[in-house]
Design an enzyme around this catalytic site. Structure first.
Site, mmCIF file in Angstrom:
data_model
loop_
_atom_site.group_PDB
_atom_site.id
_atom_site.type_symbol
_atom_site.label_atom_id
_atom_site.label_comp_id
_atom_site.label_asym_id
_atom_site.label_seq_id
_atom_site.Cartn_x
_atom_site.Cartn_y
_atom_site.Cartn_z
ATOM 1 C CB VAL A 9 -0.695 -0.131 1.048
ATOM 2 C CG1 VAL A 9 -1.618 -1.095 1.255
ATOM 3 C CG2 VAL A 9 0.044 -0.242 2.476
ATOM 4 C CB SER A 10 0.297 4.616 -2.056
ATOM 5 O OG SER A 10 0.452 3.462 -2.980
ATOM 6 C CB THR A 11 -0.545 5.763 2.503
ATOM 7 O OG1 THR A 11 -2.445 5.608 2.561
ATOM 8 C CG2 THR A 11 -0.110 7.235 0.898
ATOM 9 C CD GLN A 14 -3.876 3.430 0.607
ATOM 10 O OE1 GLN A 14 -2.044 3.415 0.097
ATOM 11 N NE2 GLN A 14 -4.368 3.493 -0.562
#
Length: 191
Positions: A9-11, A14
């Site tokens: 996941v990017s952040t 998340q």
């Protein structure tokens, strides 16, 4: 042979739980989980900390399961390189998004060939757009490239000094620029 699961996941806000749940619900019993949390999709797969650890641990002939194709790389080219590397090691790569297709199988290889064509077109279009943007900027009179380290007046002074027989090195020291800069100023004036 072990089955590996990978999620990203990017952040930090998340979670990879949905991806893990999707993989488990598809019937795979995962022996080893690796998750990159808060790692941008713009980071190449091999530079992602947990994916790099996965590549060290997974043995030839084992299986890697991901929920989506984009978990394997930042763009089509990175995904293609990652899957080729895994295929060379006889590692089976299953992508649930593609109906559970093993992208190292003959059908998966065909799919990856189409992806390679798309990646090549993507690169060609990016080069084309870059050239068009540079041409437009030149037409509008914008400076292309790095800003000059010398002013027009300083360049005239350098040319005059060189004309008087002063050395390239002395001018480089005088204006705190490289010898290559001084030589470039001289060559530009000669052309």
């Amino acid at each position: 042979m072990a089955i590996f699961g990978y999620s990203r996941v990017s952040t930090g806000q998340q979670t990879t739980e949905n991806q893990k749940m999707e993989i488990e619900q598809s019937g795979f019993k995962i022996d080893y989980w690796f998750s990159d949390d808060g790692v941008s999709g713009k980071v190449p797969a091999g530079k992602r900390p947990q994916f790099a650890k996965l590549l060290e641990k997974i043995r030839d002939g084992e299986t890697l399961v991901v929920s989506k194709l984009d978990r394997l790389g930042r763009d089509a080219l990175d995904v293609l390189q990652t899957t080729r590397h895994l295929a060379e090691r006889q590692i089976r790569v299953v992508v649930l998004q593609l109906g559970g297709t093993d992208i190292t199988s003959p059908a998966g290889k065909m799919l990856m060939s189409m992806l390679a064509a798309v990646a090549e077109m993507e690169r060609d279009l990016m080069v084309e757009r870059t050239h068009a943007g540079l041409a437009r900027a030149r037409k509008e009179g914008k400076q292309i490239g790095r800003p000059s380290k010398t002013t027009p007046e300083q360049r005239i002074e350098i040319l005059e000094a060189l004309g008087r027989g002063e050395s390239v090195s002395s001018q480089a020291r005088r204006y705190s620029i490289s010898r290559a800069n001084v030589i470039g100023i001289r060559e530009t004036a000669l052309n």
